[in-house]
Enzyme design. Structure first.
Site, PDB file in Angstrom:
ATOM      1  CE  LYS A   1     -10.791   8.609 -19.080  1.00  0.00           C
ATOM      2  NZ  LYS A   1     -11.046  10.006 -18.505  1.00  0.00           N
TER       3      LYS A   1
ATOM      4  NE  ARG B   1      -3.303   0.250   3.119  1.00  0.00           N
ATOM      5  CZ  ARG B   1      -2.451   0.642   4.354  1.00  0.00           C
ATOM      6  NH1 ARG B   1      -1.812   1.802   4.509  1.00  0.00           N
ATOM      7  NH2 ARG B   1      -2.604  -0.219   5.334  1.00  0.00           N
TER       8      ARG B   1
ATOM      9  CE1 TYR C   1     -14.204  12.176 -16.919  1.00  0.00           C
ATOM     10  CE2 TYR C   1     -14.239  12.150 -14.528  1.00  0.00           C
ATOM     11  CZ  TYR C   1     -14.495  11.593 -15.599  1.00  0.00           C
ATOM     12  OH  TYR C   1     -14.825  10.160 -15.759  1.00  0.00           O
TER      13      TYR C   1
ATOM     14  CG  ASP D   1      -7.754  16.725 -15.409  1.00  0.00           C
ATOM     15  OD1 ASP D   1      -6.873  16.266 -16.249  1.00  0.00           O
ATOM     16  OD2 ASP D   1      -9.041  16.332 -15.133  1.00  0.00           O
TER      17      ASP D   1
HETATM   18  C1  LIG Z   1     -11.464  10.455 -17.278  1.00  0.00           C
HETATM   19  C2  LIG Z   1     -10.975  11.843 -16.863  1.00  0.00           C
HETATM   20  C3  LIG Z   1     -10.926  11.973 -15.136  1.00  0.00           C
HETATM   21  C4  LIG Z   1     -11.196  11.044 -14.314  1.00  0.00           C
HETATM   22  O1  LIG Z   1     -10.183   9.949 -14.393  1.00  0.00           O
HETATM   23  P1  LIG Z   1     -10.639   8.175 -14.220  1.00  0.00           P
HETATM   24  O2  LIG Z   1      -9.363   7.674 -14.449  1.00  0.00           O
HETATM   25  O3  LIG Z   1     -11.836   7.835 -14.821  1.00  0.00           O
HETATM   26  O4  LIG Z   1     -11.073   8.301 -12.475  1.00  0.00           O
HETATM   27  C5  LIG Z   1     -10.609  13.274 -15.022  1.00  0.00           C
HETATM   28  N1  LIG Z   1     -10.376  14.350 -15.820  1.00  0.00           N
HETATM   29  C6  LIG Z   1     -10.527  14.112 -17.234  1.00  0.00           C
HETATM   30  C7  LIG Z   1     -10.335  15.174 -18.090  1.00  0.00           C
HETATM   31  C8  LIG Z   1     -10.942  12.913 -17.606  1.00  0.00           C
HETATM   32  O5  LIG Z   1     -11.237  12.569 -18.930  1.00  0.00           O
END
Ligand SMILES: *Cc1c(COP(=O)(O)O)cnc(C)c1O
Length: 381
Positions: A199, A50, A102, A174
Site C-alpha cells: 500500500k 531464504r 482487513y 497493523d
Molecule cells: C492490504 C492490507 C493487508 C494485507 O496485505 P497484503 O500485502 O495484501 O497481503 C493487511 N492489512 C491492511 C490494513 C491492508 O490494507
C-alpha cells in the site's frame, strides 16, 4: 545512519548505502540464492537467501529507521507478515482482534487460527475498556488496526498498550492505513508494527509485500526464525522496488492527506451522501485522538450513500479517475464497495460492513480533477 535524521531524510538514506565495490548510488539488486563460503561455516554474513539477502537487508534497515526502532523483517505479503506474528500463538492461546479489520485478517482468524484451536475474540477497540473486559488468563496477543478498514475508527494505541502490558500481553498494530510517516505505534508503546508494504510504503501499486518492525531483540529472533523456516520472503527485485517507492513516502503522504481532507469536507456536504467518514473531520468520533496520535489524517475516506446499497454500486461504475479496484495507497485514486470486494469474507458475519459504504483511496492527482470526477458520478444518484 544517524537516526536523529527526520523521517523525510531517513526514507531516502537509511540502509541505502552506495555500493562499496563500484560506488553505484543505488543499492544493487542481489539476485542470488546462495553465497560463496571462505571455509566451512565461514561467510560474509550471508548464507542462503531464504535466511537473508542484502537487497532485503537494505529495505529492512530502512523500514526499521522509519518506525524508529531497531529491527524489521520484510515478507512476501502483508498477510505473510500477519501470519508470522500469529505463528507465535499455540493451541489454547487467546487473541483479541479489533472488530473492524482487513478482510484477510478476518479470514486468517476464522479459517486458520480457530480451526487450529486458537481462541479469537473480536472487540471494538475504540473504547480501551472493552479490551479489559475481553482479556482472559490465556490471552497472549492484541491485534489492532488504527485507523480501521473500512470504517476508519481509531484506537488509542498508548491506552491499549498500557492495559495489555499490565497482563503481559503483546500488542501488534497493523499500521498500513497510516504509514510510518503519519503514525509510529512503537513510540506509543506497541510491541510489533505490521505493514502491508503493498500500500502506501510501496506506493505505486506494483508490488505485493509486507513488513514487521519491532524493538525487542529476542522477539525479533523468534519472528525471524519463523520466517526463514516457513519461507515467506520477498524477492530481491521486489525489495528494490519497495525501497525505491519509500524514498518519496513523505511527499506522497502530504499530498494524499491534502487531497483527502479537501474531498472529505466537500463530500460531507453533498446531498447524495448521508455521511463522510474521515478522521480529519471535526465530527469524526475520534477526531481529537487522531490529532494527538497521527501527524496527518491519511488518504482514505469512506462514504455512506444516501441512496443505500444501490447508489453505492452505481457510483463505483460511474467514476472515471477513481478506478474500481481493491487495494489502496498507490499514487492513483481507487474506489470500491467493501462488502462485495475487500470485505466479502465478513459479509455474513456480525462484523459485516454497511452495504451503502463506499471506500475511496485518494491518490495524488490534481484535486480539481478528482472532485470533478466524483461530482459527475454523484450527479443524479
Ligand atoms: C492490504 C492490507 C493487508 C494485507 O496485505 P497484503 O500485502 O495484501 O497481503 C493487511 N492489512 C491492511 C490494513 C491492508 O490494507
Amino acid at each position: 545512519m544517524n537516526n536523529n535524521y527526520k523521517i523525510e531524510t531517513l526514507a531516502i538514506h537509511a540502509g541505502q548505502e552506495p555500493d562499496p565495490t563500484t560506488g553505484a548510488i543505488m543499492s544493487p539488486i542481489y539476485q542470488t540464492s546462495t553465497y560463496v563460503q571462505m571455509d566451512i561455516g565461514e561467510n560474509q554474513g550471508y548464507i542462503y537467501s531464504r535466511v537473508d539477502n542484502p537487497t532485503r537487508t537494505a529495505l529492512e534497515t530502512n523500514l526499521a529507521a522509519l518506525e524508529q526502532d531497531n529491527h524489521a523483517l520484510a515478507f512476501s505479503s502483508g498477510m505473510a507478515a500477519t501470519n508470522n506474528v500469529m505463528s507465535l500463538l499455540h493451541s489454547g492461546d487467546h487473541v483479541v482482534i479489533g472488530d473492524d479489520v482487513y478482510g484477510g485478517t478476518y479470514r486468517l482468524a476464522n479459517d486458520i487460527l480457530i480451526p487450529n484451536k486458537i481462541e479469537v475474540t473480536f472487540v471494538d477497540l475504540t473504547e480501551p475498556d472493552a479490551l479489559q473486559q475481553a482479556i482472559c488468563s490465556n490471552t497472549k496477543l492484541v491485534w489492532l488496526e488504527t485507523p480501521t478498514n473500512p470504517n476508519l475508527k481509531l484506537a488509542d494505541i498508548a491506552a491499549v498498550a498500557e492495559i495489555a502490558h499490565a497482563h503481559n500481553i503483546l500488542v501488534a498494530v497493523d499500521n498500513t492505513f497510516a504509514s510510518p510517516y503519519l503514525q509510529q505505534p512503537l513510540t506509543l508503546g506497541a510491541d510489533i508494527v505490521m505493514h502491508s508494504v503493498t500500500k502506501y510504503l510501496g506506493g505505486h501499486s506494483d508490488v505485493i509485500m509486507g513488513a514487521l518492525a519491532l524493538n525487542d531483540a529476542e522477539l525479533y529472533e523468534k519472528l525471524h526464525l519463523i520466517q526463514y523456516t516457513t519461507g515467506s520472503i520477498p524477492a530481491p527485485q521486489d525489495c528494490w522496488l519497495a525501497s525505491r517507492g519509500i524514498k518519496t513516502l513523505a511527499l506522497r503522504m502530504e499530498r494524499h492527506c491534502q487531497n483527502a481532507m479537501a474531498l472529505a469536507q466537500w463530500l460531507s456536504d453533498h446531498p447524495a451522501i448521508e455521511r463522510a467518514i474521515y478522521p480529519g473531520l471535526p465530527d469524526h468520533p475520534q477526531h481529537e485522538l487522531a490529532k494527538r496520535q497521527m501527524r496527518g489524517f491519511g488518504g482514505m475516506i469512506s462514504i455512506i450513500m444516501q441512496g443505500g446499497e444501490s447508489a453505492a454500486r452505481k457510483l463505483v461504475k460511474k467514476t472515471k479517475l477513481f478506478t474500481l479496484a481493491v487495494s489502496l495507497g498507490g499514487v492513483e485514486s481507487l474506489i470500491e464497495v467493501p462488502i462485495g470486494m475487500t470485505h466479502a469474507s465478513s459479509a455474513d458475519s456480525e462484523i459485516a460492513v454497511n452495504p451503502a459504504l463506499v471506500r475511496l483511496s485518494v491518490g495524488i492527482e490534481h484535486i480539481n480533477d478528482l472532485q470533478t470526477d466524483l461530482a459527475a458520478a454523484l450527479a443524479g444518484l
